[in-house]
Design an enzyme around this catalytic site. Structure first.
Site, PDB file in Angstrom:
ATOM      1  N   SER A   1      23.115 -17.071  -1.568  1.00 18.73           N
ATOM      2  CA  SER A   1      22.209 -17.981  -1.976  1.00 18.73           C
ATOM      3  C   SER A   1      23.026 -18.964  -2.906  1.00 18.73           C
ATOM      4  CB  SER A   1      21.195 -17.052  -2.969  1.00 18.73           C
ATOM      5  OG  SER A   1      20.288 -18.152  -3.518  1.00 18.73           O
TER       6      SER A   1
ATOM      7  N   TYR B   1      17.162 -11.842  -9.618  1.00 15.22           N
ATOM      8  CA  TYR B   1      17.557 -12.524  -8.436  1.00 15.22           C
ATOM      9  C   TYR B   1      18.900 -13.023  -8.703  1.00 15.22           C
ATOM     10  CZ  TYR B   1      17.527 -15.174  -3.916  1.00 15.22           C
ATOM     11  OH  TYR B   1      17.719 -15.576  -2.681  1.00 15.22           O
TER      12      TYR B   1
HETATM   13  P1  NAD Z   1      11.861 -13.813   4.865  1.00 15.18           P
HETATM   14  O1  NAD Z   1      11.147 -13.398   4.004  1.00 15.18           O
HETATM   15  O2  NAD Z   1      11.321 -14.934   5.754  1.00 15.18           O
HETATM   16  O3  NAD Z   1      12.980 -13.066   5.457  1.00 15.18           O
HETATM   17  C1  NAD Z   1      13.224 -11.956   5.007  1.00 15.18           C
HETATM   18  C2  NAD Z   1      12.733 -10.787   5.783  1.00 15.18           C
HETATM   19  O4  NAD Z   1      13.316  -9.483   4.950  1.00 15.18           O
HETATM   20  C3  NAD Z   1      11.178 -10.600   5.940  1.00 15.18           C
HETATM   21  O5  NAD Z   1      11.093 -10.527   7.068  1.00 15.18           O
HETATM   22  C4  NAD Z   1      10.782  -9.348   5.309  1.00 15.18           C
HETATM   23  O6  NAD Z   1       9.939  -8.845   5.666  1.00 15.18           O
HETATM   24  C5  NAD Z   1      12.288  -8.583   5.473  1.00 15.18           C
HETATM   25  N1  NAD Z   1      12.484  -7.504   4.318  1.00 15.18           N
HETATM   26  C6  NAD Z   1      11.968  -7.577   2.986  1.00 15.18           C
HETATM   27  N2  NAD Z   1      12.310  -6.292   2.331  1.00 15.18           N
HETATM   28  C7  NAD Z   1      13.020  -5.614   3.328  1.00 15.18           C
HETATM   29  C8  NAD Z   1      13.173  -4.252   3.466  1.00 15.18           C
HETATM   30  N3  NAD Z   1      13.294  -3.656   2.188  1.00 15.18           N
HETATM   31  N4  NAD Z   1      13.737  -3.757   4.283  1.00 15.18           N
HETATM   32  C9  NAD Z   1      13.680  -4.351   5.667  1.00 15.18           C
HETATM   33  N5  NAD Z   1      13.422  -5.586   5.776  1.00 15.18           N
HETATM   34  C10 NAD Z   1      12.788  -6.288   4.631  1.00 15.18           C
HETATM   35  O7  NAD Z   1      13.091 -14.790   3.716  1.00 15.18           O
HETATM   36  P2  NAD Z   1      14.429 -15.788   4.008  1.00 15.18           P
HETATM   37  O8  NAD Z   1      14.453 -16.841   2.847  1.00 15.18           O
HETATM   38  O9  NAD Z   1      14.464 -15.812   5.426  1.00 15.18           O
HETATM   39  O10 NAD Z   1      15.358 -14.713   3.474  1.00 15.18           O
HETATM   40  C11 NAD Z   1      16.592 -14.338   4.248  1.00 15.18           C
HETATM   41  C12 NAD Z   1      17.707 -14.377   3.023  1.00 15.18           C
HETATM   42  O11 NAD Z   1      18.040 -15.612   2.681  1.00 15.18           O
HETATM   43  C13 NAD Z   1      17.590 -13.645   2.031  1.00 15.18           C
HETATM   44  O12 NAD Z   1      18.723 -12.956   1.574  1.00 15.18           O
HETATM   45  C14 NAD Z   1      17.431 -14.460   0.793  1.00 15.18           C
HETATM   46  O13 NAD Z   1      17.722 -14.196  -0.392  1.00 15.18           O
HETATM   47  C15 NAD Z   1      18.099 -15.802   1.451  1.00 15.18           C
HETATM   48  N6  NAD Z   1      18.007 -17.019   0.793  1.00 15.18           N
HETATM   49  C16 NAD Z   1      16.690 -17.700   0.789  1.00 15.18           C
HETATM   50  C17 NAD Z   1      16.357 -18.841   0.376  1.00 15.18           C
HETATM   51  C18 NAD Z   1      15.244 -19.625   0.521  1.00 15.18           C
HETATM   52  O14 NAD Z   1      14.961 -20.581  -0.104  1.00 15.18           O
HETATM   53  N7  NAD Z   1      14.228 -19.123   1.326  1.00 15.18           N
HETATM   54  C19 NAD Z   1      17.566 -19.507  -0.384  1.00 15.18           C
HETATM   55  C20 NAD Z   1      18.750 -18.828  -0.488  1.00 15.18           C
HETATM   56  C21 NAD Z   1      18.881 -17.800   0.030  1.00 15.18           C
END
Ligand code: NAD
Length: 270
Positions: free
Chosen positions: A143, A156
């Site tokens: 991130s 975080y």
């Molecule tokens: P998201 O919530 O859409 O996807 C994450 C998924 O992980 C969800 O489907 C959730 O059900 C699943 N999950 C959560 N806890 C879990 C567990 N204990 N076991 C199994 N599955 C689990 O969110 P996203 O934004 O697509 O996140 C994906 C990655 O991107 C993460 O690592 C997040 O930190 C990173 N990220 C996101 C952003 C943003 O702005 N959305 C920015 C930078 C980094």
């Protein structure tokens, strides 16, 4: 050219957001894909959308057995595993040190770190024998909070910094057989939620951010879609394109690291 032809990938947290975009892109690139996802509804949706093309395992990245079950399911269906993508995480909605009570800090730390950090470690542990056998790779979703403050709160930000340490250590330990790298996206619209112990399990990232707000801080001045982040993952997973990158973290953050002192973007008038 399909860059991931004959590659088998396991992606955690791929029921929505970036993980789901990675499933779509990896399939387009010719890969065979397995998923470990906590939400039963999202697992059902993956099964009805992709059928036999995707192996969707319901489970929790905090449990070693669930990670091992997902690896076994991928190997059983596709015969091997080439790439493990640790991606499941939760955010803290930028809850600051002063916002949080001592009890929230205590419980929030345990819950968030167990998903964002222990989940990556247990996934890597479960996948390592298969990846050593295939001479494959690990990719962790990082991130902008892996590098800069203010994109989350201390929970975080510290968890995403910790993932950079895992990349360096595992890249060292698993060489020469397995490449270990990361991709650090900036803000995007997804289903990203917060820890239940902070009362944030029903709160999504876009409940506390706006597309305009995200675009305005990025030098490239646009609001990225989840698919916009998938290219670096394909690069890192591709054997044809990546013989040399290990311990590398790609900042897929629309230029956050080169923000100017007076303006987010430079002087180009469009
Ligand atoms: P998201 O919530 O859409 O996807 C994450 C998924 O992980 C969800 O489907 C959730 O059900 C699943 N999950 C959560 N806890 C879990 C567990 N204990 N076991 C199994 N599955 C689990 O969110 P996203 O934004 O697509 O996140 C994906 C990655 O991107 C993460 O690592 C997040 O930190 C990173 N990220 C996101 C952003 C943003 O702005 N959305 C920015 C930078 C980094």
């Amino acid at each position: 050219m399909n860059w991931l032809e004959n590659e088998v990938a396991l992606i955690t947290g791929a029921g929505s957001g970036l993980g789901l975009a990675l499933v779509e892109r990896f399939l387009e690139e010719g890969a065979q894909v397995a998923v470990l996802e906590r939400s039963a509804e999202k697992v059902d949706a993956l099964r009805s959308r992709f059928g036999a093309a995707v192996v969707a395992v319901q489970g929790d990245v905090r449990r070693y057995d669930d990670n091992a079950r997902a690896v076994a399911a991928a190997v059983e269906r596709f015969g091997k595993l080439d790439c493990f993508v640790g991606n499941a995480a939760v955010w803290d909605h930028a809850a600051s040190l002063m916002d949080l009570t001592p009890e929230q800090l205590d419980n929030g730390f345990d819950e968030l770190f167990s998903i964002n950090v222990k989940g990556y470690l247990l996934g890597a542990k479960a996948a390592a024998p298969a990846l050593i056998a295939s001479q494959g790779s690990i990719i962790f979703t990082l991130s902008n909070s892996s590098f800069y403050p203010g994109g989350g709160g201390p929970l975080y930000t510290a968890s995403k910094h910790a993932a950079t340490g895992l990349i360096r250590e595992l890249a060292y330990e698993l060489a020469p057989k397995v490449r270990v790298n990361g991709v650090g996206p900036c803000g995007m619209a997804s289903d990203l939620r917060g820890p239940a112990s902070l009362g944030q399990d029903g709160l999504r990232i876009m409940d506390s951010r706006t597309p305009e707000g995200i675009a305005s801080i990025l030098p490239l001045q646009f609001f990225p879609q989840t698919a916009d982040f998938t290219g670096p993952f394909v690069l890192l997973a591709s054997r044809a394109n990546n013989r040399t990158l290990s311990g590398v973290m790609i900042n897929a953050d629309a230029g956050l690291g080169i923000r100017g002192i007076r303006h987010a973007a430079g002087g180009l008038q469009l």
